[in-house]
Design a protein around this motif. Structure first.
Motif, mmCIF file in Angstrom:
data_model
loop_
_atom_site.group_PDB
_atom_site.id
_atom_site.type_symbol
_atom_site.label_atom_id
_atom_site.label_comp_id
_atom_site.label_asym_id
_atom_site.label_seq_id
_atom_site.Cartn_x
_atom_site.Cartn_y
_atom_site.Cartn_z
ATOM 1 N N GLU A 1 1.118 -19.628 -2.508
ATOM 2 C CA GLU A 1 -0.216 -18.886 -3.025
ATOM 3 C C GLU A 1 -1.455 -19.864 -2.661
ATOM 4 O O GLU A 1 -2.561 -19.340 -2.827
ATOM 5 C CB GLU A 1 0.080 -19.156 -4.607
ATOM 6 C CG GLU A 1 1.314 -17.977 -5.074
ATOM 7 C CD GLU A 1 1.261 -18.063 -6.425
ATOM 8 O OE1 GLU A 1 2.055 -18.617 -7.134
ATOM 9 O OE2 GLU A 1 0.238 -17.988 -7.312
ATOM 10 N N TYR A 2 -1.340 -20.753 -2.207
ATOM 11 C CA TYR A 2 -2.497 -21.766 -1.676
ATOM 12 C C TYR A 2 -2.653 -21.856 -0.253
ATOM 13 O O TYR A 2 -1.745 -21.902 0.726
ATOM 14 C CB TYR A 2 -2.117 -23.062 -2.445
ATOM 15 C CG TYR A 2 -2.077 -23.136 -3.908
ATOM 16 C CD1 TYR A 2 -0.770 -23.036 -4.390
ATOM 17 C CD2 TYR A 2 -3.083 -23.189 -4.616
ATOM 18 C CE1 TYR A 2 -0.391 -22.771 -5.748
ATOM 19 C CE2 TYR A 2 -2.698 -22.909 -6.195
ATOM 20 C CZ TYR A 2 -1.571 -23.040 -6.689
ATOM 21 O OH TYR A 2 -1.470 -22.708 -7.939
ATOM 22 N N ALA A 3 -3.898 -21.805 0.153
ATOM 23 C CA ALA A 3 -4.271 -22.254 1.253
ATOM 24 C C ALA A 3 -4.782 -23.200 1.948
ATOM 25 O O ALA A 3 -4.685 -23.767 3.210
ATOM 26 C CB ALA A 3 -5.488 -21.042 1.703
ATOM 27 N N SER B 1 -6.224 -22.084 -3.667
ATOM 28 C CA SER B 1 -6.097 -20.832 -3.075
ATOM 29 C C SER B 1 -7.208 -20.036 -2.222
ATOM 30 O O SER B 1 -8.291 -20.752 -2.419
ATOM 31 C CB SER B 1 -5.619 -19.582 -4.379
ATOM 32 O OG SER B 1 -6.777 -19.320 -5.098
ATOM 33 N N ARG B 2 -7.126 -19.186 -1.732
ATOM 34 C CA ARG B 2 -8.086 -18.315 -1.205
ATOM 35 C C ARG B 2 -8.922 -17.656 -2.394
ATOM 36 O O ARG B 2 -8.619 -17.784 -3.532
ATOM 37 C CB ARG B 2 -7.716 -17.542 -0.162
ATOM 38 C CG ARG B 2 -7.143 -17.962 1.211
ATOM 39 C CD ARG B 2 -6.823 -17.046 2.158
ATOM 40 N NE ARG B 2 -6.162 -17.712 3.404
ATOM 41 C CZ ARG B 2 -6.578 -18.490 4.129
ATOM 42 N NH1 ARG B 2 -7.717 -18.914 4.147
ATOM 43 N NH2 ARG B 2 -5.661 -18.941 4.943
ATOM 44 N N GLU B 3 -10.086 -17.053 -1.909
ATOM 45 C CA GLU B 3 -10.940 -16.519 -3.178
ATOM 46 C C GLU B 3 -10.069 -14.996 -3.618
ATOM 47 O O GLU B 3 -9.028 -14.734 -3.009
ATOM 48 C CB GLU B 3 -12.231 -15.866 -2.391
ATOM 49 C CG GLU B 3 -12.904 -16.977 -2.213
ATOM 50 C CD GLU B 3 -14.259 -16.723 -1.511
ATOM 51 O OE1 GLU B 3 -14.287 -15.748 -0.463
ATOM 52 O OE2 GLU B 3 -15.486 -16.847 -1.776
ATOM 53 N N ASN B 4 -10.447 -14.584 -4.714
ATOM 54 C CA ASN B 4 -10.037 -13.310 -5.401
ATOM 55 C C ASN B 4 -8.762 -13.451 -5.924
ATOM 56 O O ASN B 4 -7.759 -12.566 -5.481
ATOM 57 C CB ASN B 4 -10.324 -12.133 -4.480
ATOM 58 C CG ASN B 4 -11.620 -11.935 -3.944
ATOM 59 O OD1 ASN B 4 -12.589 -11.968 -4.776
ATOM 60 N ND2 ASN B 4 -11.713 -11.697 -2.552
ATOM 61 N N TYR B 5 -8.390 -14.586 -6.396
ATOM 62 C CA TYR B 5 -6.883 -14.958 -6.803
ATOM 63 C C TYR B 5 -6.899 -14.222 -7.995
ATOM 64 O O TYR B 5 -7.581 -14.030 -9.020
ATOM 65 C CB TYR B 5 -6.883 -16.284 -7.345
ATOM 66 C CG TYR B 5 -5.443 -16.713 -7.768
ATOM 67 C CD1 TYR B 5 -5.165 -16.827 -9.117
ATOM 68 C CD2 TYR B 5 -4.355 -17.060 -6.716
ATOM 69 C CE1 TYR B 5 -3.786 -17.019 -9.315
ATOM 70 C CE2 TYR B 5 -3.038 -17.383 -7.280
ATOM 71 C CZ TYR B 5 -2.879 -17.247 -8.730
ATOM 72 O OH TYR B 5 -1.581 -17.686 -8.953
ATOM 73 N N SER B 6 -5.627 -13.324 -8.284
ATOM 74 C CA SER B 6 -5.477 -12.442 -9.212
ATOM 75 C C SER B 6 -4.023 -12.584 -9.916
ATOM 76 O O SER B 6 -3.487 -11.736 -10.661
ATOM 77 C CB SER B 6 -5.688 -11.183 -9.028
ATOM 78 O OG SER B 6 -4.914 -10.753 -7.692
ATOM 79 N N ARG B 7 -2.964 -13.372 -9.385
ATOM 80 C CA ARG B 7 -1.638 -13.517 -9.604
ATOM 81 C C ARG B 7 -1.561 -13.591 -11.060
ATOM 82 O O ARG B 7 -0.473 -13.272 -11.806
ATOM 83 C CB ARG B 7 -0.508 -14.282 -8.859
ATOM 84 C CG ARG B 7 -0.452 -13.775 -7.578
ATOM 85 C CD ARG B 7 0.226 -14.777 -6.654
ATOM 86 N NE ARG B 7 1.509 -15.077 -7.204
ATOM 87 C CZ ARG B 7 2.635 -14.567 -7.093
ATOM 88 N NH1 ARG B 7 2.419 -13.500 -6.278
ATOM 89 N NH2 ARG B 7 3.664 -14.493 -7.536
ATOM 90 N N HIS B 8 -2.561 -14.476 -11.923
ATOM 91 C CA HIS B 8 -2.398 -14.625 -13.159
ATOM 92 C C HIS B 8 -2.362 -13.674 -14.265
ATOM 93 O O HIS B 8 -2.181 -13.569 -15.265
ATOM 94 C CB HIS B 8 -3.312 -15.754 -13.607
ATOM 95 C CG HIS B 8 -4.797 -15.250 -13.394
ATOM 96 N ND1 HIS B 8 -5.378 -14.815 -12.263
ATOM 97 C CD2 HIS B 8 -5.610 -15.028 -14.437
ATOM 98 C CE1 HIS B 8 -6.606 -14.383 -12.538
ATOM 99 N NE2 HIS B 8 -6.981 -14.531 -13.867
ATOM 100 N N LYS B 9 -3.019 -12.607 -13.533
ATOM 101 C CA LYS B 9 -3.027 -11.240 -14.205
ATOM 102 C C LYS B 9 -1.800 -10.322 -14.387
ATOM 103 O O LYS B 9 -1.597 -9.371 -15.226
ATOM 104 C CB LYS B 9 -4.297 -10.326 -13.822
ATOM 105 C CG LYS B 9 -5.607 -10.954 -13.756
ATOM 106 C CD LYS B 9 -6.562 -10.091 -13.106
ATOM 107 C CE LYS B 9 -7.827 -10.797 -13.189
ATOM 108 N NZ LYS B 9 -9.033 -10.165 -12.530
ATOM 109 N N GLU B 10 -0.793 -10.756 -13.409
ATOM 110 C CA GLU B 10 0.413 -9.852 -13.289
ATOM 111 C C GLU B 10 1.875 -10.730 -13.718
ATOM 112 O O GLU B 10 2.712 -10.176 -13.979
ATOM 113 C CB GLU B 10 0.450 -9.317 -12.020
ATOM 114 C CG GLU B 10 -0.375 -8.481 -11.670
ATOM 115 C CD GLU B 10 -0.449 -7.860 -10.162
ATOM 116 O OE1 GLU B 10 0.384 -6.981 -10.081
ATOM 117 O OE2 GLU B 10 -1.399 -8.331 -9.470
#
Length: 134
Positions: A120-122, A101-110
């Motif tokens: 989700e991946y670049a 992914s790109r930086e600052n991935y946060s989907r795992h928190k939600e």
């Protein structure tokens, strides 16, 4: 720019094990809080999620079809993500791709199904073939 390269694919018998790896490189690349994932694609089928890891936390998520058989790990020193596969089945036969992914991935928190979507991946690797013979 990030470059991903898979390795370690091959032919294995049903019930066997195999470890594949994904090496990341890039001029200004840092893992940071990115997610990395494994996907696979069998002939004539859509690319499907296998598992993912949030690098900074080592938090992992797996598809139900591989849960308990596959394990994702990271090696910070080698900038490498590994996928250890046990109890392989013929239906595990596919080209396996790693993604970042790109930086600052946060989907795992939600979301409980974080890491499972292609968008989700670049960055993507070229894939490595895993063949399980029956």
């Amino acid at each position: 720019q990030v470059r991903l390269e898979e390795s370690g694919g091959g032919l294995v018998q049903t019930g066997g094990s195999l470890r594949i790896s994904c090496a990341a490189s890039g001029q200004t690349f840092e893992f940071g809080d990115r997610a990395m994932g494994w996907f696979r694609q069998a002939p004539g089928k859509a690319r499907e999620f296998v598992g993912a890891i949030v690098w900074s936390e080592s938090t992992t998520n797996y598809a139900d079809s591989v849960k308990g058989r596959f394990t994702i790990s990271r090696d910070n020193a080698k900038n490498t993500m590994n996928l250890q596969m046990y109890h392989l089945k013929p239906e595990d036969t596919a080209v396996y791709y790693c993604a970042m992914s790109r930086e600052n991935y946060s989907r795992h928190k939600e979301y409980s199904f974080w890491g499972s979507r292609v968008d989700e991946y670049a960055y993507w690797g070229q894939g490595t073939q895993v063949t399980v013979s029956s």
